[in-house]
Design a protein around this motif. Structure first.
Motif, PDB file in Angstrom:
ATOM      1  N   ASP A  19       0.856  -1.341   0.147  1.00 26.12           N
ATOM      2  CA  ASP A  19      -0.096   0.210  -0.069  1.00 26.12           C
ATOM      3  C   ASP A  19       0.987   1.311   0.004  1.00 26.12           C
ATOM      4  O   ASP A  19       1.683   1.479   0.987  1.00 26.12           O
ATOM      5  CB  ASP A  19      -0.968  -0.088   1.184  1.00 26.12           C
ATOM      6  CG  ASP A  19      -2.401   0.749   0.990  1.00 26.12           C
ATOM      7  OD1 ASP A  19      -2.089   2.005   0.783  1.00 26.12           O
ATOM      8  OD2 ASP A  19      -3.292   0.242   0.677  1.00 26.12           O
ATOM      9  N   THR A  20       0.607   2.302  -1.159  1.00 22.68           N
ATOM     10  CA  THR A  20       1.232   3.440  -1.187  1.00 22.68           C
ATOM     11  C   THR A  20       2.587   3.378  -1.600  1.00 22.68           C
ATOM     12  O   THR A  20       3.223   4.397  -1.865  1.00 22.68           O
ATOM     13  CB  THR A  20       1.368   4.169   0.311  1.00 22.68           C
ATOM     14  OG1 THR A  20      -0.119   3.894   0.871  1.00 22.68           O
ATOM     15  CG2 THR A  20       1.244   5.653   0.008  1.00 22.68           C
ATOM     16  N   THR A  57      -6.785   3.842  -1.529  1.00 21.86           N
ATOM     17  CA  THR A  57      -6.926   2.497  -1.426  1.00 21.86           C
ATOM     18  C   THR A  57      -8.230   2.094  -1.760  1.00 21.86           C
ATOM     19  O   THR A  57      -8.245   0.807  -2.288  1.00 21.86           O
ATOM     20  CB  THR A  57      -6.536   2.204   0.189  1.00 21.86           C
ATOM     21  OG1 THR A  57      -5.714   2.825   0.415  1.00 21.86           O
ATOM     22  CG2 THR A  57      -6.751   0.864   0.406  1.00 21.86           C
ATOM     23  N   ASP A 234      -0.932   0.092  -4.676  1.00 25.35           N
ATOM     24  CA  ASP A 234      -2.307   0.411  -5.000  1.00 25.35           C
ATOM     25  C   ASP A 234      -2.250   1.878  -5.641  1.00 25.35           C
ATOM     26  O   ASP A 234      -3.145   2.340  -6.400  1.00 25.35           O
ATOM     27  CB  ASP A 234      -3.533   0.304  -4.032  1.00 25.35           C
ATOM     28  CG  ASP A 234      -2.884   0.714  -2.757  1.00 25.35           C
ATOM     29  OD1 ASP A 234      -1.958   1.290  -2.406  1.00 25.35           O
ATOM     30  OD2 ASP A 234      -3.858   1.225  -1.737  1.00 25.35           O
ATOM     31  N   HIS A 235      -1.484   2.619  -5.217  1.00 24.44           N
ATOM     32  CA  HIS A 235      -1.203   4.153  -5.590  1.00 24.44           C
ATOM     33  C   HIS A 235       0.000   4.551  -4.668  1.00 24.44           C
ATOM     34  O   HIS A 235       0.624   3.934  -3.889  1.00 24.44           O
ATOM     35  CB  HIS A 235      -2.401   5.198  -4.981  1.00 24.44           C
ATOM     36  CG  HIS A 235      -2.528   4.716  -3.473  1.00 24.44           C
ATOM     37  ND1 HIS A 235      -1.620   5.275  -2.583  1.00 24.44           N
ATOM     38  CD2 HIS A 235      -3.286   4.351  -2.758  1.00 24.44           C
ATOM     39  CE1 HIS A 235      -2.053   5.081  -1.350  1.00 24.44           C
ATOM     40  NE2 HIS A 235      -3.195   4.358  -1.481  1.00 24.44           N
TER      41      HIS A 235
HETATM   42 ZN   LIG Z   1      -3.480   2.590  -0.304  1.00 27.79          ZN
END
Ligand SMILES: [Zn+2]
Length: 271
Positions: A19-20, A57, A234-235
């Motif tokens: 994530d991130t 997210t 996800d980003h």
């Molecule tokens: Zn995320």
């Protein structure tokens, strides 16, 4: 492209979202040798540069679970690994695993997979109706504070839980393991001793910590057989880039994400 249509049903599936994680940090960390455990399993070309379908997210994972994983950055139609059936799809090819279901999680359950969610960031925390939407797609889902963004040992705890569950499930039951790694998401300052604010340096240090915790997860999967693995972000996020801080905004470092798909081989049987 991996032939997901052929593989699904015969091997476990791992979707690991870092994530991130920013694409530039992923590439630089790999080049500098700061992520040796991912380096050992990633395809020869390393991270693929892709565009996320979402800038935060919730939107990104909703799209992932509908079969829209990050898209290759080059122009053109790109066949997808997974799809849920709908008329007129131009990115469903012969190697795409297509489900007659509202999402790939329930589609995999329909093919006999046990669907297991190890939560990380807040959208998986099961603490509110919104925090239960994405985990609610799965037959089994877990979240505790020590799996979330505020615990510096979150990845170790997530991996330990995943390994325990993988070891308990029958070897002949196929598993879809989704694990949302929370450690790189802010706050991540505690991965650099003395740091008082999140920065690109603490983001990279968090990623190196995550890498250091992954080997038991890959080993637990390999003991069960071969596994189709999708590892991606996800980003991304901004740390003052062009004046922006955070994500859920349309900046190239948010949309551009690292992506990899590969088949992890089963542990060789000892005679
Ligand atoms: Zn995320």
């Amino acid at each position: 492209m991996i032939d997901a249509a052929r593989l699904i049903g015969s091997c476990d599936l791992l979707l690991l979202t870092l994530d991130t994680l920013r694409y530039d940090v992923a590439v630089e960390s790999l080049r500098e040798g700061r992520t040796p455990n991912l380096a050992a399993v990633l395809p020869a070309g390393g991270w693929e540069e892709r565009h996320s379908p979402g800038s935060f997210t919730y939107s990104a994972h909703h799209a992932f679970f509908a079969g829209f994983l990050p898209t290759p950055v080059a122009p053109g139609f790109h066949p997808r690994l997974f799809a849920v059936r709908f008329p007129g799809s131009e990115t469903t090819g012969p190697q795409t695993c297509v489900f007659d279901a509202p999402d790939i999680v329930r589609g995999l359950a329909g093919r006999g997979y046990h669907t297991l969610c190890i939560g990380g960031v807040g959208f998986f925390n099961l603490r509110t109706p919104l925090g239960a939407v994405l985990p609610g797609l799965f037959a089994e889902s877990h979240w505790r504070p020590d799996l979330g963004v505020t615990d510096p040992d979150s990845t170790a705890n997530q991996v330990a839980l995943a390994c325990a569950r993988l070891g308990e499930l029958p070897a002949d039951r196929r598993v879809f393991l989704f694990l949302n790694v929370s450690a790189i998401h802010q706050p991540n300052r505690f991965y650099v001793p003395g740091a008082t604010a999140d920065s690109l340096a603490t983001h990279a240090a968090a990623f190196a910590y995550v890498d250091s915790q992954l080997p038991p997860l890959f080993e637990a999967l390999r003991r069960r057989g071969s596994a189709l693995c999708v590892v991606c972000s996800d980003h991304g996020t901004t740390y003052g880039d062009d004046g922006y801080t955070g994500h859920r905004l349309a900046h190239p470092v948010v949309w551009t994400v690292p992506y990899a798909e590969f088949v992890l081989p089963a542990t060789a049987e000892t005679p």
